[in-house]
Scaffold this motif. Structure first.
Motif, PDB file in Angstrom:
ATOM      1  N   PHE A 109       0.829  -1.200   0.000  1.00 28.40           N
ATOM      2  CA  PHE A 109       0.000   0.000   0.000  1.00 28.40           C
ATOM      3  C   PHE A 109       0.870   1.260   0.000  1.00 28.40           C
ATOM      4  N   MET A 110       2.028   1.179   0.633  1.00 29.43           N
ATOM      5  CA  MET A 110       2.939   2.319   0.639  1.00 29.43           C
ATOM      6  C   MET A 110       3.384   2.647  -0.789  1.00 29.43           C
ATOM      7  N   ASP A 111       3.763   1.625  -1.551  1.00 30.51           N
ATOM      8  CA  ASP A 111       4.232   1.844  -2.921  1.00 30.51           C
ATOM      9  C   ASP A 111       3.122   2.371  -3.823  1.00 30.51           C
ATOM     10  N   LEU A 112       1.895   1.877  -3.615  1.00 29.74           N
ATOM     11  CA  LEU A 112       0.769   2.393  -4.399  1.00 29.74           C
ATOM     12  C   LEU A 112       0.572   3.886  -4.150  1.00 29.74           C
ATOM     13  N   THR A 113       0.749   4.287  -2.914  1.00 30.51           N
ATOM     14  CA  THR A 113       0.559   5.691  -2.551  1.00 30.51           C
ATOM     15  C   THR A 113       1.659   6.571  -3.138  1.00 30.51           C
ATOM     16  N   VAL A 114       2.882   6.060  -3.126  1.00 32.65           N
ATOM     17  CA  VAL A 114       3.997   6.808  -3.707  1.00 32.65           C
ATOM     18  C   VAL A 114       3.734   7.099  -5.180  1.00 32.65           C
ATOM     19  N   LYS A 115       3.175   6.117  -5.906  1.00 36.65           N
ATOM     20  CA  LYS A 115       2.887   6.308  -7.331  1.00 36.65           C
ATOM     21  C   LYS A 115       1.845   7.406  -7.551  1.00 36.65           C
ATOM     22  N   VAL A 116       0.946   7.587  -6.594  1.00 36.66           N
ATOM     23  CA  VAL A 116      -0.041   8.671  -6.697  1.00 36.66           C
ATOM     24  C   VAL A 116       0.635  10.019  -6.444  1.00 36.66           C
ATOM     25  N   ILE A 117       1.540  10.049  -5.477  1.00 37.91           N
ATOM     26  CA  ILE A 117       2.224  11.296  -5.134  1.00 37.91           C
ATOM     27  C   ILE A 117       3.160  11.731  -6.261  1.00 37.91           C
ATOM     28  N   ASP A 118       3.903  10.749  -6.819  1.00 35.11           N
ATOM     29  CA  ASP A 118       4.831  11.033  -7.909  1.00 35.11           C
ATOM     30  C   ASP A 118       4.880   9.815  -8.830  1.00 35.11           C
ATOM     31  N   PRO A 160      -3.444 -12.985  -0.946  1.00 34.14           N
ATOM     32  CA  PRO A 160      -3.742 -11.895  -1.877  1.00 34.14           C
ATOM     33  C   PRO A 160      -5.108 -11.250  -1.644  1.00 34.14           C
ATOM     34  N   ASP A 161      -6.031 -12.009  -1.043  1.00 32.91           N
ATOM     35  CA  ASP A 161      -7.386 -11.508  -0.846  1.00 32.91           C
ATOM     36  C   ASP A 161      -7.548 -10.705   0.438  1.00 32.91           C
ATOM     37  N   ASP A 162      -6.526 -10.648   1.292  1.00 34.96           N
ATOM     38  CA  ASP A 162      -6.639  -9.924   2.560  1.00 34.96           C
ATOM     39  C   ASP A 162      -6.478  -8.416   2.382  1.00 34.96           C
ATOM     40  N   PHE A 163      -5.523  -8.019   1.546  1.00 31.27           N
ATOM     41  CA  PHE A 163      -5.235  -6.597   1.356  1.00 31.27           C
ATOM     42  C   PHE A 163      -5.175  -6.290  -0.147  1.00 31.27           C
ATOM     43  N   PRO A 164      -6.317  -6.386  -0.835  1.00 27.01           N
ATOM     44  CA  PRO A 164      -6.344  -6.107  -2.277  1.00 27.01           C
ATOM     45  C   PRO A 164      -6.221  -4.608  -2.549  1.00 27.01           C
ATOM     46  N   GLU A 165      -5.942  -4.274  -3.785  1.00 24.13           N
ATOM     47  CA  GLU A 165      -5.805  -2.872  -4.159  1.00 24.13           C
ATOM     48  C   GLU A 165      -7.100  -2.102  -3.923  1.00 24.13           C
ATOM     49  N   SER A 181      -3.742  14.700   3.601  1.00 22.48           N
ATOM     50  CA  SER A 181      -3.054  14.700   2.315  1.00 22.48           C
ATOM     51  C   SER A 181      -2.544  13.296   1.982  1.00 22.48           C
ATOM     52  N   ASN A 182      -2.161  13.093   0.728  1.00 24.46           N
ATOM     53  CA  ASN A 182      -1.583  11.815   0.334  1.00 24.46           C
ATOM     54  C   ASN A 182      -0.268  11.535   1.060  1.00 24.46           C
ATOM     55  N   ILE A 183       0.466  12.585   1.367  1.00 24.84           N
ATOM     56  CA  ILE A 183       1.725  12.403   2.093  1.00 24.84           C
ATOM     57  C   ILE A 183       1.451  11.953   3.522  1.00 24.84           C
ATOM     58  N   ASP A 184       0.427  12.518   4.151  1.00 20.76           N
ATOM     59  CA  ASP A 184       0.039  12.057   5.489  1.00 20.76           C
ATOM     60  C   ASP A 184      -0.487  10.619   5.428  1.00 20.76           C
ATOM     61  N   PHE A 185      -1.199  10.293   4.373  1.00 17.99           N
ATOM     62  CA  PHE A 185      -1.688   8.930   4.155  1.00 17.99           C
ATOM     63  C   PHE A 185      -0.510   7.968   4.082  1.00 17.99           C
ATOM     64  N   LEU A 186       0.539   8.343   3.362  1.00 21.91           N
ATOM     65  CA  LEU A 186       1.733   7.507   3.253  1.00 21.91           C
ATOM     66  C   LEU A 186       2.431   7.363   4.603  1.00 21.91           C
ATOM     67  N   ALA A 187       2.546   8.455   5.323  1.00 17.49           N
ATOM     68  CA  ALA A 187       3.179   8.393   6.645  1.00 17.49           C
ATOM     69  C   ALA A 187       2.409   7.455   7.571  1.00 17.49           C
ATOM     70  N   THR A 188       1.088   7.478   7.482  1.00 18.01           N
ATOM     71  CA  THR A 188       0.246   6.636   8.339  1.00 18.01           C
ATOM     72  C   THR A 188       0.329   5.176   7.914  1.00 18.01           C
ATOM     73  N   LEU A 189       0.415   4.907   6.624  1.00 17.15           N
ATOM     74  CA  LEU A 189       0.588   3.534   6.153  1.00 17.15           C
ATOM     75  C   LEU A 189       1.943   2.975   6.582  1.00 17.15           C
ATOM     76  N   THR A 190       2.960   3.813   6.565  1.00 12.47           N
ATOM     77  CA  THR A 190       4.288   3.396   7.028  1.00 12.47           C
ATOM     78  C   THR A 190       4.223   3.023   8.496  1.00 12.47           C
ATOM     79  N   GLU A 191       3.519   3.852   9.265  1.00 11.85           N
ATOM     80  CA  GLU A 191       3.345   3.564  10.692  1.00 11.85           C
ATOM     81  C   GLU A 191       2.534   2.289  10.894  1.00 11.85           C
ATOM     82  N   LEU A 192       1.551   2.051  10.042  1.00 11.78           N
ATOM     83  CA  LEU A 192       0.730   0.842  10.165  1.00 11.78           C
ATOM     84  C   LEU A 192       1.583  -0.414  10.068  1.00 11.78           C
ATOM     85  N   THR A 193       2.469  -0.475   9.074  1.00 10.92           N
ATOM     86  CA  THR A 193       3.310  -1.657   8.926  1.00 10.92           C
ATOM     87  C   THR A 193       4.198  -1.847  10.146  1.00 10.92           C
TER      88      THR A 193
END
Length: 277
Positions: A109-118, A160-165, A181-193
């Protein structure tokens, strides 16, 4: 010669793989060992994490040492609680066995978010983007309500079915609705892991992991290069396990190659299977 074939995961509960070892053997003329995950399912497991076998052989501490927490971060995450090798004549040490589970997400999910940011980026290099954002605890708590995190008994294995896109899209919309923001979303996903791994250690590690029992942590995977994630992992482990961690080690710190260990793992599985171990 011997081929150890992992296959391609198509189901997560339980784990099943595509890949016909008979076809591989016919095409190569080499003996093939495979179906590693179904063997675990047949023995009462979920077929994942398969890293536990590798960890229990290659990463166990020397006799008399503390237990070791072995963490693997890919798209999802896994953890093995490794006891030290048994001491000769010590009956208690001979009964201690490794325990493993999949805490949940890794960098998917972190990588998906990065692609949205840049769109030009594949991942958050060194965690610089997430570091520039803010962890939103109220959003994180919503993530932790996911049914996967509610499980209380082993085996726990991610599929694969637990955390789909589609779930990532749902969570991103939730973040936007909450005004982040998307950047805050990424920071929170990083914290989640990081948080989910520490919670898994707390909930399933037992007396040899909790309450300051061990500070021996080994991390592998691309997340080793994300200094922000490593900092957050260290923070969460220290807080929830009540321990001071001098350093989170890498495979290289143990004298092993951090890039090729997964290939070595499946070669090991083939060897063990071929030799009826």
């Amino acid at each position: 010669a011997l081929i150890g074939s992992h296959g391609q995961t198509v189901s997560g509960h339980p784990h099943w793989e595509l890949g016909d070892i008979s076809v591989i053997a016919q095409l190569t003329g080499i003996t093939v060992a495979g179906d590693f995950r179904p063997a675990d399912v047949a023995a009462g497991g979920n077929g994942t994490p398969c890293t536990c076998t590798f960890d229990s052989i290659m990463l166990r501490p020397n006799p008399g040492k503390k237990w070791r927490i072995c963490i693997n971060i890919g798209g999802t995450s896994s953890v093995t609680f490794c006891p030290p090798w048994p001491q000769h004549g010590n009956t208690l040490s001979e009964t201690m066995v490794p325990i493993g589970l999949d805490p949940g997400l890794g960098v998917f999910f972190m990588d998906l978010t990065v692609k949205v940011i840049d769109p030009d980026l594949e991942y958050d290099n060194n965690g610089d983007i997430a570091r520039s954002g803010s962890i939103k605890e109220e959003l994180l708590q919503e993530f932790l309500k996911h049914p996967y995190y509610m499980q209380s008994e082993l085996p726990i294995g991610v599929g694969p079915d637990d955390f789909p896109e589609s779930l990532w899209e749902e969570w991103r919309l939730l973040s936007q609705t909450m005004g982040f923001s998307n950047i805050d979303f990424l920071a929170t996903l990083t914290e989640l892991t990081a948080r989910q791994i520490a919670l898994a250690c707390t909930n399933f590690g037992g007396e040899h992991i909790n309450n300051g029992a061990t500070d021996d942590i080994v991390l592998r995977g691309g997340a080793c290069n994300n200094s922000y994630f490593v900092e957050r992992l260290k923070f969460n482990l220290e807080r929830l396990l009540n321990v001071q961690i001098e350093k989170i080690k890498t495979m290289e710190d143990l004298g092993l190659d951090g890039e090729s260990w997964e290939n070595a793992m499946y070669a090991m599985f083939g060897y063990l299977c071929f030799n009826n171990v």
